[in-house]
Scaffold this motif. Structure first.
Motif, mmCIF file in Angstrom:
data_model
loop_
_atom_site.group_PDB
_atom_site.id
_atom_site.type_symbol
_atom_site.label_atom_id
_atom_site.label_comp_id
_atom_site.label_asym_id
_atom_site.label_seq_id
_atom_site.Cartn_x
_atom_site.Cartn_y
_atom_site.Cartn_z
ATOM 1 N N LYS A 46 0.814 -1.209 0.000
ATOM 2 C CA LYS A 46 0.000 0.000 0.000
ATOM 3 C C LYS A 46 0.852 1.266 0.000
ATOM 4 N N LYS A 47 2.110 1.150 -0.418
ATOM 5 C CA LYS A 47 2.989 2.307 -0.369
ATOM 6 C C LYS A 47 2.647 3.347 -1.427
ATOM 7 N N THR A 48 2.282 2.897 -2.624
ATOM 8 C CA THR A 48 1.948 3.832 -3.692
ATOM 9 C C THR A 48 1.152 3.118 -4.772
ATOM 10 N N ASN A 49 0.408 3.898 -5.551
ATOM 11 C CA ASN A 49 -0.315 3.352 -6.701
ATOM 12 C C ASN A 49 0.244 3.903 -8.007
ATOM 13 N N ILE A 50 1.369 4.582 -7.954
ATOM 14 C CA ILE A 50 1.928 5.224 -9.149
ATOM 15 C C ILE A 50 2.985 4.310 -9.760
ATOM 16 N N CYS A 51 2.584 3.611 -10.799
ATOM 17 C CA CYS A 51 3.447 2.655 -11.483
ATOM 18 C C CYS A 51 4.667 3.355 -12.076
ATOM 19 N N GLN A 52 5.830 2.730 -11.954
ATOM 20 C CA GLN A 52 7.052 3.308 -12.517
ATOM 21 C C GLN A 52 7.042 3.282 -14.038
ATOM 22 N N GLN A 53 6.340 2.336 -14.633
ATOM 23 C CA GLN A 53 6.304 2.206 -16.088
ATOM 24 C C GLN A 53 5.119 2.931 -16.716
ATOM 25 N N LEU A 54 3.986 2.944 -16.028
ATOM 26 C CA LEU A 54 2.741 3.445 -16.619
ATOM 27 C C LEU A 54 2.114 4.536 -15.766
ATOM 28 N N GLY A 55 2.947 5.371 -15.148
ATOM 29 C CA GLY A 55 2.435 6.487 -14.364
ATOM 30 C C GLY A 55 1.843 7.559 -15.254
ATOM 31 N N LEU A 56 1.581 8.714 -14.678
ATOM 32 C CA LEU A 56 0.907 9.788 -15.407
ATOM 33 C C LEU A 56 1.715 10.204 -16.632
ATOM 34 N N GLU A 57 1.119 10.111 -17.820
ATOM 35 C CA GLU A 57 1.797 10.425 -19.077
ATOM 36 C C GLU A 57 1.486 11.876 -19.455
ATOM 37 N N ARG A 58 2.522 12.695 -19.615
ATOM 38 C CA ARG A 58 2.329 14.134 -19.823
ATOM 39 C C ARG A 58 2.776 14.622 -21.194
ATOM 40 N N LYS A 59 3.317 13.739 -22.034
ATOM 41 C CA LYS A 59 3.908 14.193 -23.291
ATOM 42 C C LYS A 59 2.994 14.000 -24.499
ATOM 43 N N GLY A 60 1.803 13.440 -24.278
ATOM 44 C CA GLY A 60 0.864 13.285 -25.378
ATOM 45 C C GLY A 60 1.167 12.131 -26.305
ATOM 46 N N VAL A 61 1.872 11.104 -25.802
ATOM 47 C CA VAL A 61 2.236 9.953 -26.619
ATOM 48 C C VAL A 61 1.944 8.669 -25.842
ATOM 49 N N MET A 62 2.181 7.543 -26.504
ATOM 50 C CA MET A 62 1.952 6.249 -25.873
ATOM 51 C C MET A 62 3.132 5.864 -24.989
ATOM 52 N N HIS A 63 2.829 5.169 -23.903
ATOM 53 C CA HIS A 63 3.892 4.653 -23.044
ATOM 54 C C HIS A 63 4.803 3.705 -23.815
ATOM 55 N N THR A 64 4.215 2.941 -24.731
ATOM 56 C CA THR A 64 4.933 1.838 -25.370
ATOM 57 C C THR A 64 6.171 2.296 -26.123
ATOM 58 N N ASP A 65 5.994 3.303 -27.016
ATOM 59 C CA ASP A 65 7.114 3.699 -27.873
ATOM 60 C C ASP A 65 7.242 5.212 -28.044
ATOM 61 N N GLN A 66 6.519 5.980 -27.204
ATOM 62 C CA GLN A 66 6.616 7.439 -27.233
ATOM 63 C C GLN A 66 6.181 8.016 -28.585
ATOM 64 N N THR A 67 5.232 7.358 -29.247
ATOM 65 C CA THR A 67 4.639 7.904 -30.466
ATOM 66 C C THR A 67 3.124 7.874 -30.329
ATOM 67 N N THR A 68 2.425 8.367 -31.347
ATOM 68 C CA THR A 68 0.967 8.461 -31.296
ATOM 69 C C THR A 68 0.314 7.368 -32.132
ATOM 70 N N ARG A 69 -0.954 7.097 -31.849
ATOM 71 C CA ARG A 69 -1.742 6.156 -32.645
ATOM 72 C C ARG A 69 -2.816 6.883 -33.456
ATOM 73 N N PHE A 70 -2.877 8.197 -33.353
ATOM 74 C CA PHE A 70 -3.888 8.982 -34.069
ATOM 75 C C PHE A 70 -3.242 9.810 -35.171
ATOM 76 N N PHE A 71 -3.922 9.872 -36.318
ATOM 77 C CA PHE A 71 -3.439 10.685 -37.435
ATOM 78 C C PHE A 71 -4.619 11.304 -38.174
#
Length: 390
Positions: free
Chosen positions: A120-145
């Motif tokens: 119960k120390k935290t709910n903020i995942c090191q890999q999938l925490g709050l994303e602020r750059k407007g891209v996907m966690h997976t590869d830092q690119t977008t899926r919309f065009f």
């Protein structure tokens, strides 16, 4: 609209390929959304493509839409509080199959990093925490065009689109008995408020609580405190119309700061014999954090801040407020580990143990999404649920 009536027969028959659909695209800060045709790429490994069923407008969507942050992340598709149905899965995804009902998650849970495996120390995942750059966690690119040009995501969800792609850690499978046009609120605001009361503050029976801001999050804090057996729940809001609504969620006393002779903190201290046991800042005003701290009692008073500030992100407070025993805590998504914990909240909702439906003040078709933004900016709604047109 049927609460969860949708089937795989209504999916675009293009598994693994690009889907063209409608999305509400923001082209600049504060500019009205435009319904555009977008191309949605297929999911990469570890990703899902979701047919969005319902999505509600959260205050943080509005805050980000109005922001002139640099660099500007436009064009962009907002929305993160949503329900939907899995359309296709990327390579390596075994947890989901086409047709699963899901909630989207603006913070994910990889289930394996140091933070996720903590109890119960935290709910903020090191890999999938709050994303602020407007891209996907997976590869830092977008899926919309749009016509081949990229469109930014929001909070790794972007639910103001008929279809979206998320990391598999940013979705949670839910019971098909749960009405998708209601439980979308549990993917952010309602869960955030309940968790702040239960997980972060750990409100105790017989305690006194002060809540600053009686929107969806504040009212959810109130019902969480009520369920925990708080003896007095004081709601603070400048909108007098919130008074009656708040009573249904457990608020026992209503304070309108505009109608006071003294300060809010002075009044709360008088009402609670020196200060509340717990206070919650649910507005997104860092100056109000100090007021909430001052409204708590010496010795053990706990203040939890939940709001996303629109301006002035720095918090300032006299050290004396803390050295005398008060605690200031931040809360993101109410401390819930989203994939692990949300199913239990769905179960509580299905058993009528928590209130969700009464937080929905407006139901709007996707084409009227700008009306939802107008209502939120004017303070005339709690949650607008937007029903997708596909």
């Amino acid at each position: 609209m049927s609460s969860s009536s949708s089937s795989s027969s209504s999916f675009v028959k293009n598994p693994g390929g690009i889907i063209k659909c409608k999305a509400a695209v923001a082209w600049g800060a504060g500019e009205a959304m435009r319904i555009e045709e977008v191309e949605v790429s297929p999911p990469l490994p570890s990703e899902l493509r979701i047919k969005v069923f319902s999505t509600s407008l959260c205050r943080s969507d509005v805050t980000a839409w109005l922001s002139n942050a640099q660099p500007p992340l436009f064009p962009r598709i907002f929305g993160h509080e949503a329900s939907g149905i899995v359309e296709s899965v990327g390579e390596g995804v075994t947890e989901f199959v086409q047709g699963d009902h899901v909630l989207t998650l603006f913070i994910g849970e990889c289930m394996s990093c140091k933070h996720c495996v903590s109890t119960k120390k935290t709910n903020i995942c090191q890999q999938l925490g709050l994303e602020r750059k407007g891209v996907m966690h997976t590869d830092q690119t977008t899926r919309f065009f749009i016509k081949g040009k990229p469109v930014f995501h929001y909070c790794a969800v972007s639910s103001f689109s008929e279809y979206t792609v998320v990391h598999s850690g940013c979705a949670v499978k839910i019971s098909k008995d749960a009405p998708l046009d209601k439980v979308c609120l549990l993917s952010c605001g309602t869960a955030a408020g309940l968790g702040a009361a239960w997980n972060v503050a750990d409100v105790s029976k017989g305690s006194t609580v002060a809540i600053f801001g009686l929107g969806t999050v504040g009212l959810s804090v109130a019902q969480g405190a009520k369920i925990r057996g708080a003896s007095r729940i004081i709601g603070v809001d400048t909108n007098p119309e919130k008074n009656e609504k708040a009573k249904a969620f457990g608020v026992t006393d209503f304070i309108n700061p505009n109608e006071l002779e003294g300060t809010v903190q002075q009044v709360i201290k008088q009402m609670t014999d020196g200060g509340a046991d717990y206070s919650f800042e649910c507005i997104g005003d860092t100056e109000m954090v100090t007021t909430a701290l001052q409204s708590c009692c010496d010795g053990w008073g706990v203040t939890v801040t939940l709001g996303v500030p629109k301006t002035k992100p720095e918090v300032t407070a006299h050290y004396g407020l803390l050295i005398t025993g008060r605690t200031l805590r931040g809360s993101l998504f109410g401390g819930w580990k989203p994939k692990s914990d949300l199913p239990s909240l769905i179960d509580m909702y299905l058993k009528d143990e928590i209130m969700v439906d009464d937080l929905i003040t407006h139901n709007l078709p996707f084409e009227d999404i700008n009306t939802a933004f107008d209502l939120m900016v004017a303070g005339k709604c709690l949650r607008c649920v937007i029903h997708m047109s596909n």
